[in-house]
Design an enzyme around this catalytic site. Structure first.
Site, PDB file in Angstrom:
ATOM      1  N   ASP A  46      41.940   4.869  23.614  1.00  0.00           N
ATOM      2  CA  ASP A  46      40.755   4.486  24.391  1.00  0.00           C
ATOM      3  C   ASP A  46      40.591   5.320  25.663  1.00  0.00           C
ATOM      4  O   ASP A  46      39.714   5.034  26.484  1.00  0.00           O
ATOM      5  CB  ASP A  46      40.815   2.994  24.742  1.00  0.00           C
ATOM      6  CG  ASP A  46      41.988   2.653  25.652  1.00  0.00           C
ATOM      7  OD1 ASP A  46      42.854   3.532  25.860  1.00  0.00           O
ATOM      8  OD2 ASP A  46      42.037   1.513  26.150  1.00  0.00           O
ATOM      9  N   GLN A 106      31.270  15.143  49.162  1.00  0.00           N
ATOM     10  CA  GLN A 106      30.765  13.841  49.625  1.00  0.00           C
ATOM     11  C   GLN A 106      31.573  13.412  50.855  1.00  0.00           C
ATOM     12  O   GLN A 106      32.270  12.404  50.842  1.00  0.00           O
ATOM     13  CB  GLN A 106      30.872  12.809  48.509  1.00  0.00           C
ATOM     14  CG  GLN A 106      30.065  13.174  47.265  1.00  0.00           C
ATOM     15  CD  GLN A 106      30.129  12.107  46.206  1.00  0.00           C
ATOM     16  OE1 GLN A 106      29.845  10.940  46.450  1.00  0.00           O
ATOM     17  NE2 GLN A 106      30.509  12.504  44.987  1.00  0.00           N
ATOM     18  N   HIS A 139      36.106  21.667  51.603  1.00  0.00           N
ATOM     19  CA  HIS A 139      34.674  21.900  51.794  1.00  0.00           C
ATOM     20  C   HIS A 139      34.284  21.736  53.268  1.00  0.00           C
ATOM     21  O   HIS A 139      33.408  22.455  53.766  1.00  0.00           O
ATOM     22  CB  HIS A 139      33.875  20.937  50.923  1.00  0.00           C
ATOM     23  CG  HIS A 139      32.397  21.167  50.952  1.00  0.00           C
ATOM     24  ND1 HIS A 139      31.826  22.351  50.547  1.00  0.00           N
ATOM     25  CD2 HIS A 139      31.367  20.370  51.371  1.00  0.00           C
ATOM     26  CE1 HIS A 139      30.506  22.276  50.690  1.00  0.00           C
ATOM     27  NE2 HIS A 139      30.213  21.099  51.198  1.00  0.00           N
ATOM     28  N   LYS A 204      18.749  28.745  54.085  1.00  0.00           N
ATOM     29  CA  LYS A 204      17.984  28.197  52.964  1.00  0.00           C
ATOM     30  C   LYS A 204      17.430  26.833  53.306  1.00  0.00           C
ATOM     31  O   LYS A 204      18.034  26.049  54.034  1.00  0.00           O
ATOM     32  CB  LYS A 204      18.846  28.130  51.698  1.00  0.00           C
ATOM     33  CG  LYS A 204      20.081  27.258  51.767  1.00  0.00           C
ATOM     34  CD  LYS A 204      20.761  27.181  50.404  1.00  0.00           C
ATOM     35  CE  LYS A 204      22.003  26.309  50.444  1.00  0.00           C
ATOM     36  NZ  LYS A 204      23.231  27.043  50.609  1.00  0.00           N
ATOM     37  N   ASP A 230      31.785  31.977  50.240  1.00  0.00           N
ATOM     38  CA  ASP A 230      31.561  30.539  50.209  1.00  0.00           C
ATOM     39  C   ASP A 230      32.781  29.860  49.606  1.00  0.00           C
ATOM     40  O   ASP A 230      33.670  30.528  49.056  1.00  0.00           O
ATOM     41  CB  ASP A 230      30.304  30.204  49.400  1.00  0.00           C
ATOM     42  CG  ASP A 230      29.653  28.893  49.840  1.00  0.00           C
ATOM     43  OD1 ASP A 230      30.220  28.211  50.719  1.00  0.00           O
ATOM     44  OD2 ASP A 230      28.583  28.553  49.307  1.00  0.00           O
ATOM     45  N   ASP A 234      29.075  26.211  42.046  1.00  0.00           N
ATOM     46  CA  ASP A 234      28.922  25.191  41.005  1.00  0.00           C
ATOM     47  C   ASP A 234      28.033  25.716  39.884  1.00  0.00           C
ATOM     48  O   ASP A 234      28.506  26.268  38.903  1.00  0.00           O
ATOM     49  CB  ASP A 234      28.363  23.911  41.624  1.00  0.00           C
ATOM     50  CG  ASP A 234      28.440  22.722  40.676  1.00  0.00           C
ATOM     51  OD1 ASP A 234      28.704  22.923  39.478  1.00  0.00           O
ATOM     52  OD2 ASP A 234      28.240  21.580  41.121  1.00  0.00           O
ATOM     53  N   THR A 235      26.725  25.607  40.035  1.00  0.00           N
ATOM     54  CA  THR A 235      25.821  26.105  38.991  1.00  0.00           C
ATOM     55  C   THR A 235      25.391  27.550  39.242  1.00  0.00           C
ATOM     56  O   THR A 235      24.730  28.145  38.392  1.00  0.00           O
ATOM     57  CB  THR A 235      24.569  25.224  38.895  1.00  0.00           C
ATOM     58  OG1 THR A 235      23.873  25.249  40.148  1.00  0.00           O
ATOM     59  CG2 THR A 235      24.941  23.779  38.555  1.00  0.00           C
ATOM     60  N   GLY A 237      23.136  28.809  40.983  1.00  0.00           N
ATOM     61  CA  GLY A 237      21.710  29.052  41.208  1.00  0.00           C
ATOM     62  C   GLY A 237      21.428  29.598  42.600  1.00  0.00           C
ATOM     63  O   GLY A 237      20.738  30.613  42.759  1.00  0.00           O
TER      64      GLY A 237
END
Length: 343
Positions: A46, A106, A139, A204, A230, A234-235, A237
């Site tokens: 499980d 976060q 971060h 930005k 940096d 992540d993505t 973009g």
């Protein structure tokens, strides 16, 4: 006080190649075989996580190597359960080695009714019996204050400085360090200072999370080789968009140095097709086969600096000494034999 026994390493499933590489480096430094403690970290049908340690760890100084990368929740739970197993087995001290600290983004409330999950995760780690944390490029530096235990935050920038001095040794006068946002200026400035290079900023404006509406370059990048610095990709973009904007503003080339290659979703495809000449990441997160095959993505190892940091923690010597080139350079001697002498 220096300990009489050897430090003991144990790893979950998050980044086993890095854990083994750290053990190999420590073996070289110590002149004795340092291996990973024999254990199994498995799952029931499980998905429930089960940990069993097969070696005696009573009175030992234990280091759990486990980045909380994708899948973040599974890897975090593995870390917590391993820490509990070691504490209940009478380990003298448990240190969490987190090459990548997930949930670090976060770190504050950006809107009403949102959590500060980085603080919650810190509480969980401390509550499980972890007594010290070793990580890299948080971060936000203030996350160290979320913990009520010692936190050693290593930096990728000294390693990047060695790599840049090697990769651009004939073009150092053309370099321009670029922060991709205002929040990362301190990180970029630190690297720029090491390289004696100028600094620019890409400002930005976001309409909503994950989407950039407008970018403005602060600084003259004309005919410069721009190195975007940096902590997380992540993505990709925003990173690829920033590279395009820099070229539009007269940059000669654009390269990127990123501490943690999260590289989720379309990131690798975007980087491969982007105008960036190269993207350099560390192996703090285990790279996928897709990342390894990408022609313009290069991986810098972190095992040497983590191995030395673990040994310094174990024997009670300075960790901050690893921020200096004359100390870090010899550790990376096989990769950057000549450059560290002048950096």
């Amino acid at each position: 006080m220096p300990r009489t026994s050897e430090p003991k390493l144990i790893s979950g499933n998050a980044n086993m190649p890095l854990a083994k590489a750290i053990a190999r480096r420590m073996s070289l430094h110590r002149g004795v075989n340092v291996g990973l403690v024999d254990a199994r970290v498995e799952r029931f049908n499980d998905g429930e996580i089960f940990v069993e340690v097969f070696e005696n760890v009573r009175g030992e100084d234990m280091f759990i190597i486990q980045p909380t990368s994708n899948p973040a929740n599974d890897n975090l739970m593995e870390l917590l359960i391993m820490a509990d197993a070691l504490r209940r087995s009478s380990a003298a001290r448990v240190t969490a080695v987190l090459p990548y600290f997930g949930y670090a983004r976060q770190d504050r409330r950006t809107k009403a009714r949102t959590p500060i999950t980085a603080k919650m995760v810190a509480n969980m780690l401390v509550g499980t019996g972890i007594e010290r944390v070793l990580t890299m490029d948080l971060h936000a530096a203030q996350i160290q204050g979320f913990f009520d235990i010692p936190v050693d935050n290593l930096y990728a920038s000294p390693v990047f400085a060695l790599d840049i001095a090697n990769a651009f040794k004939d073009r150092m006068d053309e370099l321009m360090i670029v922060s991709p946002d205002v929040g990362g200026v301190a990180r970029a400035r630190e690297l720029a200072k090491r390289l004696n290079a100028p600094l620019a900023i890409v400002d930005k404006r976001r309409e909503k999370a994950g989407e950039v509406a407008e970018m403005t370059v602060i600084g003259n990048v004309t005919d410069k080789i721009c190195l975007i610095v940096d902590d997380i990709c992540d993505t990709a973009g925003t990173l690829c968009k920033a590279a395009e904007v820099l070229l539009e503003n007269g940059a000669k080339e654009v390269h990127s140095y990123i501490s943690h290659g999260v590289m989720s979703g379309p990131a690798v495809d975007r980087v491969t097709k982007s105008v960036m000449k190269s993207l350099v990441i560390t192996d703090s997160i285990q790279p996928t086969e897709e990342i390894k095959k990408a022609a313009n993505i290069r991986i810098v190892p972190t095992a040497p600096i983590f191995a030395q940091a673990i040994l310094n923690i174990w024997n009670g010597t300075s960790v901050s000494s690893l921020f200096e080139a004359n100390t870090l350079g010899p550790i990376y001697d096989g990769m950057y034999a000549a450059e560290y002498a002048t950096r």
